[in-house]
Design a protein around this motif. Structure first.
Motif, PDB file in Angstrom:
ATOM      1  N   PRO A 158       0.818  -1.210   0.000  1.00 34.86           N
ATOM      2  CA  PRO A 158       0.000   0.000   0.000  1.00 34.86           C
ATOM      3  C   PRO A 158       0.854   1.263   0.000  1.00 34.86           C
ATOM      4  O   PRO A 158       1.931   1.292   0.585  1.00 34.86           O
ATOM      5  N   GLY A 159       0.335   2.293  -0.666  1.00 33.05           N
ATOM      6  CA  GLY A 159       1.009   3.588  -0.637  1.00 33.05           C
ATOM      7  C   GLY A 159       0.616   4.344   0.619  1.00 33.05           C
ATOM      8  O   GLY A 159      -0.288   3.936   1.350  1.00 33.05           O
ATOM      9  N   VAL A 160       1.308   5.445   0.846  1.00 28.55           N
ATOM     10  CA  VAL A 160       0.983   6.321   1.975  1.00 28.55           C
ATOM     11  C   VAL A 160       0.668   7.705   1.424  1.00 28.55           C
ATOM     12  O   VAL A 160       1.387   8.204   0.549  1.00 28.55           O
ATOM     13  N   VAL A 161      -0.438   8.300   1.877  1.00 31.94           N
ATOM     14  CA  VAL A 161      -0.800   9.657   1.479  1.00 31.94           C
ATOM     15  C   VAL A 161      -0.863  10.521   2.736  1.00 31.94           C
ATOM     16  O   VAL A 161      -1.532  10.145   3.713  1.00 31.94           O
ATOM     17  N   PHE A 162      -0.153  11.652   2.716  1.00 35.44           N
ATOM     18  CA  PHE A 162      -0.133  12.546   3.872  1.00 35.44           C
ATOM     19  C   PHE A 162      -1.047  13.750   3.659  1.00 35.44           C
ATOM     20  O   PHE A 162      -0.956  14.436   2.645  1.00 35.44           O
ATOM     21  N   LEU A 163      -1.940  13.984   4.621  1.00 34.69           N
ATOM     22  CA  LEU A 163      -2.875  15.115   4.578  1.00 34.69           C
ATOM     23  C   LEU A 163      -2.479  16.127   5.649  1.00 34.69           C
ATOM     24  O   LEU A 163      -2.633  15.857   6.849  1.00 34.69           O
ATOM     25  N   PRO A 164      -1.968  17.295   5.235  1.00 32.44           N
ATOM     26  CA  PRO A 164      -1.509  18.285   6.223  1.00 32.44           C
ATOM     27  C   PRO A 164      -2.658  18.871   7.044  1.00 32.44           C
ATOM     28  O   PRO A 164      -3.832  18.637   6.749  1.00 32.44           O
TER      29      PRO A 164
END
Length: 258
Positions: free
Chosen positions: A29-35
């Motif tokens: 799985p990828g990782v997505v960062f939400l600030p």
């Protein structure tokens, strides 16, 4: 060896402001960062996670919301709905396969909204100082005469230590729109693993919000991690270690299931 740092790319969206993002290709799985609110993809946590994902060989994406950082648009025009749409665009167009969503502060609220809207894309959720419903909750706890005054003025000025101005101004339109996106009132149809990290010394968002969220999600695989001395930012070396460890553990869990 030094890993190649990502470069800023721009996603041109029909009829919408361009979104700035940085992406590292890799495994699923990828990782997505939400600030967080008024934050951007250049923060300590966002940078540290890129380095970590690269070293593991997993894909990673961080981006700026409309009106923030390097993305087009005006911050003052932004709403929770605008930023939710940004997150969904990222999930639909800029990444492939299941993702671990990592949301910081307001990003944690948007992470919940995205997980509800895109369950098939959301492999797991990691909230850091999660601010679900936060602006709305705080507004609603103000004394009635203060709220009346704000509604007459049309704006609410909130002191903050996180910017040069020393305050954030919310319009009443912004608050009304945000109300449409509240998640803590009812069960949250999220069944993936959820990890909620929160500092007990958080002066901005009380840690009991993470507890409420833990109770509300339908998933049984939910851990709340409270750091007694943790502040809102969660950007100390030890905090980042904990975040990285948590994601590492989830990747492990998600890839052994396959």
């Amino acid at each position: 060896h030094h890993l190649q740092s990502s470069t800023v790319q721009y996603a041109a969206r029909p009829d919408l402001p361009k979104l700035a993002y940085r992406k590292v290709k890799g495994k699923s799985p990828g990782v997505v960062f939400l600030p967080g609110f008024a934050s951007n993809m250049g923060g300590k946590k966002a940078e540290a996670l890129e380095e970590f994902c690269q070293s593991l060989g997993h894909s990673y994406l961080r981006f700026d919301y409309t009106g923030c950082g390097s993305s087009e648009g005006e911050m003052v025009d932004g709403t929770v709905g605008t930023w939710k749409r940004d997150v969904l665009y990222v999930l639909d167009e800029l990444v492939e396969g299941p993702q671990i969503l990592v949301g910081s502060s307001m990003g944690g609220w948007l992470m919940c909204l995205a997980a509800i809207a895109r369950p098939e894309r959301t492999a797991a959720m990691v909230g850091i100082s999660t601010a679900a419903d936060h602006f709305v909750t705080v507004f609603n706890t103000l004394p009635i005469e203060v709220r009346k005054e704000i509604e007459e003025k049309g704006q609410w000025v909130v002191p903050t230590k996180h910017n040069e101005e020393g305050s954030i101004t919310f319009t009443t339109e912004f608050l009304k729109e945000a109300e449409q996106h509240c998640v803590l009132q009812s069960p949250i149809p999220v069944t993936c693993p959820v990890r909620l990290i929160h500092g007990m010394k958080d002066q901005d968002v009380p840690w009991h919000i993470s507890m409420q969220l833990a109770e509300r999600v339908l998933s049984n695989d939910v851990d709340v991690i409270l750091r007694k001395h943790g502040q809102h930012r969660m950007a100390e070396k030890e905090d980042i270690k904990l975040i990285v460890y948590t994601i590492d553990d989830l990747i492990d869990k998600l890839t052994t299931l396959v």
